[in-house]
Scaffold this motif. Structure first.
Motif, PDB file in Angstrom:
ATOM      1  N   LYS A  42       0.858  -1.192   0.000  1.00  0.00           N
ATOM      2  CA  LYS A  42       0.000   0.000   0.000  1.00  0.00           C
ATOM      3  C   LYS A  42       0.887   1.232   0.000  1.00  0.00           C
ATOM      4  N   THR A  43       0.571   2.164  -0.879  1.00  0.00           N
ATOM      5  CA  THR A  43       1.368   3.385  -1.009  1.00  0.00           C
ATOM      6  C   THR A  43       0.462   4.597  -1.128  1.00  0.00           C
ATOM      7  N   HIS A  44       0.869   5.698  -0.496  1.00  0.00           N
ATOM      8  CA  HIS A  44       0.259   7.009  -0.687  1.00  0.00           C
ATOM      9  C   HIS A  44       1.352   7.909  -1.252  1.00  0.00           C
ATOM     10  N   GLU A  45       0.983   8.689  -2.253  1.00  0.00           N
ATOM     11  CA  GLU A  45       1.956   9.555  -2.906  1.00  0.00           C
ATOM     12  C   GLU A  45       1.286  10.891  -3.217  1.00  0.00           C
ATOM     13  N   ILE A  46       2.016  11.965  -2.990  1.00  0.00           N
ATOM     14  CA  ILE A  46       1.523  13.292  -3.349  1.00  0.00           C
ATOM     15  C   ILE A  46       2.378  13.811  -4.499  1.00  0.00           C
ATOM     16  N   ILE A  47       1.699  14.204  -5.572  1.00  0.00           N
ATOM     17  CA  ILE A  47       2.371  14.658  -6.787  1.00  0.00           C
ATOM     18  C   ILE A  47       2.052  16.134  -6.982  1.00  0.00           C
ATOM     19  N   GLY A  48       3.070  16.925  -7.219  1.00  0.00           N
ATOM     20  CA  GLY A  48       2.884  18.359  -7.438  1.00  0.00           C
ATOM     21  C   GLY A  48       3.830  18.874  -8.507  1.00  0.00           C
ATOM     22  N   TYR A  49       3.394  19.905  -9.204  1.00  0.00           N
ATOM     23  CA  TYR A  49       4.206  20.495 -10.264  1.00  0.00           C
ATOM     24  C   TYR A  49       5.056  21.635  -9.708  1.00  0.00           C
ATOM     25  N   GLN A  50       6.331  21.633 -10.046  1.00  0.00           N
ATOM     26  CA  GLN A  50       7.257  22.680  -9.626  1.00  0.00           C
ATOM     27  C   GLN A  50       7.575  23.561 -10.827  1.00  0.00           C
ATOM     28  N   ARG A  51       6.922  24.717 -10.902  1.00  0.00           N
ATOM     29  CA  ARG A  51       7.106  25.610 -12.058  1.00  0.00           C
ATOM     30  C   ARG A  51       8.556  26.064 -12.226  1.00  0.00           C
ATOM     31  N   LEU A  52       9.201  26.380 -11.126  1.00  0.00           N
ATOM     32  CA  LEU A  52      10.571  26.877 -11.179  1.00  0.00           C
ATOM     33  C   LEU A  52      11.508  25.896 -11.891  1.00  0.00           C
ATOM     34  N   ASN A  53      11.344  24.599 -11.605  1.00  0.00           N
ATOM     35  CA  ASN A  53      12.231  23.585 -12.186  1.00  0.00           C
ATOM     36  C   ASN A  53      11.609  22.839 -13.364  1.00  0.00           C
ATOM     37  N   ASN A  54      10.366  23.155 -13.699  1.00  0.00           N
ATOM     38  CA  ASN A  54       9.659  22.531 -14.815  1.00  0.00           C
ATOM     39  C   ASN A  54       9.625  21.006 -14.691  1.00  0.00           C
ATOM     40  N   HIS A  55       9.325  20.509 -13.475  1.00  0.00           N
ATOM     41  CA  HIS A  55       9.146  19.081 -13.279  1.00  0.00           C
ATOM     42  C   HIS A  55       8.121  18.847 -12.169  1.00  0.00           C
ATOM     43  N   TYR A  56       7.786  17.587 -11.977  1.00  0.00           N
ATOM     44  CA  TYR A  56       6.848  17.189 -10.936  1.00  0.00           C
ATOM     45  C   TYR A  56       7.630  16.515  -9.806  1.00  0.00           C
ATOM     46  N   THR A  57       7.194  16.748  -8.564  1.00  0.00           N
ATOM     47  CA  THR A  57       7.753  16.013  -7.436  1.00  0.00           C
ATOM     48  C   THR A  57       6.734  14.951  -7.037  1.00  0.00           C
ATOM     49  N   MET A  58       7.252  13.807  -6.613  1.00  0.00           N
ATOM     50  CA  MET A  58       6.408  12.679  -6.227  1.00  0.00           C
ATOM     51  C   MET A  58       6.928  12.162  -4.882  1.00  0.00           C
ATOM     52  N   GLN A  59       6.284  12.573  -3.793  1.00  0.00           N
ATOM     53  CA  GLN A  59       6.689  12.145  -2.454  1.00  0.00           C
ATOM     54  C   GLN A  59       5.805  10.974  -2.053  1.00  0.00           C
ATOM     55  N   TYR A  60       6.421   9.821  -1.734  1.00  0.00           N
ATOM     56  CA  TYR A  60       5.625   8.635  -1.434  1.00  0.00           C
ATOM     57  C   TYR A  60       5.937   8.066  -0.046  1.00  0.00           C
ATOM     58  N   TYR A  61       4.949   7.313   0.463  1.00  0.00           N
ATOM     59  CA  TYR A  61       5.023   6.647   1.768  1.00  0.00           C
ATOM     60  C   TYR A  61       4.329   5.294   1.609  1.00  0.00           C
ATOM     61  N   ASN A  62       4.903   4.224   2.191  1.00  0.00           N
ATOM     62  CA  ASN A  62       4.252   2.925   2.032  1.00  0.00           C
ATOM     63  C   ASN A  62       4.074   2.186   3.357  1.00  0.00           C
ATOM     64  N   ASN A  63       3.379   1.063   3.289  1.00  0.00           N
ATOM     65  CA  ASN A  63       3.054   0.287   4.488  1.00  0.00           C
ATOM     66  C   ASN A  63       4.235  -0.521   5.016  1.00  0.00           C
ATOM     67  N   LYS A  64       5.383  -0.370   4.444  1.00  0.00           N
ATOM     68  CA  LYS A  64       6.603  -1.001   4.962  1.00  0.00           C
ATOM     69  C   LYS A  64       7.444   0.006   5.750  1.00  0.00           C
ATOM     70  N   GLY A  65       6.931   1.241   5.869  1.00  0.00           N
ATOM     71  CA  GLY A  65       7.657   2.284   6.580  1.00  0.00           C
ATOM     72  C   GLY A  65       8.660   3.021   5.715  1.00  0.00           C
ATOM     73  N   ASN A  66       8.620   2.771   4.411  1.00  0.00           N
ATOM     74  CA  ASN A  66       9.541   3.450   3.490  1.00  0.00           C
ATOM     75  C   ASN A  66       8.907   4.712   2.930  1.00  0.00           C
ATOM     76  N   SER A  67       9.747   5.671   2.624  1.00  0.00           N
ATOM     77  CA  SER A  67       9.297   6.884   1.946  1.00  0.00           C
ATOM     78  C   SER A  67      10.417   7.351   1.039  1.00  0.00           C
ATOM     79  N   GLY A  68      10.069   8.223   0.118  1.00  0.00           N
ATOM     80  CA  GLY A  68      11.084   8.721  -0.787  1.00  0.00           C
ATOM     81  C   GLY A  68      10.534   9.794  -1.693  1.00  0.00           C
ATOM     82  N   LEU A  69      11.438  10.377  -2.437  1.00  0.00           N
ATOM     83  CA  LEU A  69      11.094  11.448  -3.365  1.00  0.00           C
ATOM     84  C   LEU A  69      11.572  11.065  -4.750  1.00  0.00           C
ATOM     85  N   MET A  70      10.701  11.271  -5.715  1.00  0.00           N
ATOM     86  CA  MET A  70      11.059  11.057  -7.108  1.00  0.00           C
ATOM     87  C   MET A  70      10.750  12.340  -7.873  1.00  0.00           C
ATOM     88  N   ILE A  71      11.452  12.522  -8.964  1.00  0.00           N
ATOM     89  CA  ILE A  71      11.219  13.641  -9.874  1.00  0.00           C
ATOM     90  C   ILE A  71      10.639  13.074 -11.158  1.00  0.00           C
TER      91      ILE A  71
END
Length: 123
Positions: A42-71
């Motif tokens: 199970k994962t929850h992720e929040i995705i948002g657009y970063q105008r300054l860098n012209n990319h999206y950030t994807m911050q995720y959290y899962n049921n194993k206690g892991n989290s991370g950031l992807m571009i």
């Protein structure tokens, strides 16, 4: 689908991913509830657009206690997600009702290897 390797059998992945606009449409909440073989992920992720860098950030959290950031970037129909040890390339079909691609993982800290193929269908 996680393909079989010399040491591991093929593993099927099945579940539901859902997406919902939050905070007045500025961010997208992605939730995933899938079975990877016999294991529930199970994962929850929040995705948002970063105008300054012209990319999206994807911050995720899962049921194993892991989290991370992807571009994430989008160029000419190709989506690319990049994290410290995971990356993805793929996109939508012509009807925009199927999103598919390939995930890779960094092994031994230096070699990108195939992790899994995905195919998400819109319902």
């Amino acid at each position: 689908l996680i393909r079989s390797s010399d040491n591991n059998p093929e593993i099927k992945i099945k579940g539901i991913d859902s997406y919902k606009w939050i905070t007045d449409g500025f961010f997208l909440l992605h939730t995933a509830d899938v079975m990877i073989g016999a294991e529930n992920s199970k994962t929850h992720e929040i995705i948002g657009y970063q105008r300054l860098n012209n990319h999206y950030t994807m911050q995720y959290y899962n049921n194993k206690g892991n989290s991370g950031l992807m571009i994430a970037t989008h160029n000419d129909g190709l989506w690319t997600f990049s994290g410290d040890s995971l990356r993805f390339k793929g996109g939508f079909n012509e009807n925009e009702d199927i999103f598919s691609g390939v995930w890779e993982q960094l092994t031994e800290g230096k070699i990108w290897t195939h992790l899994m193929d995905i195919k998400l269908s819109k319902k």
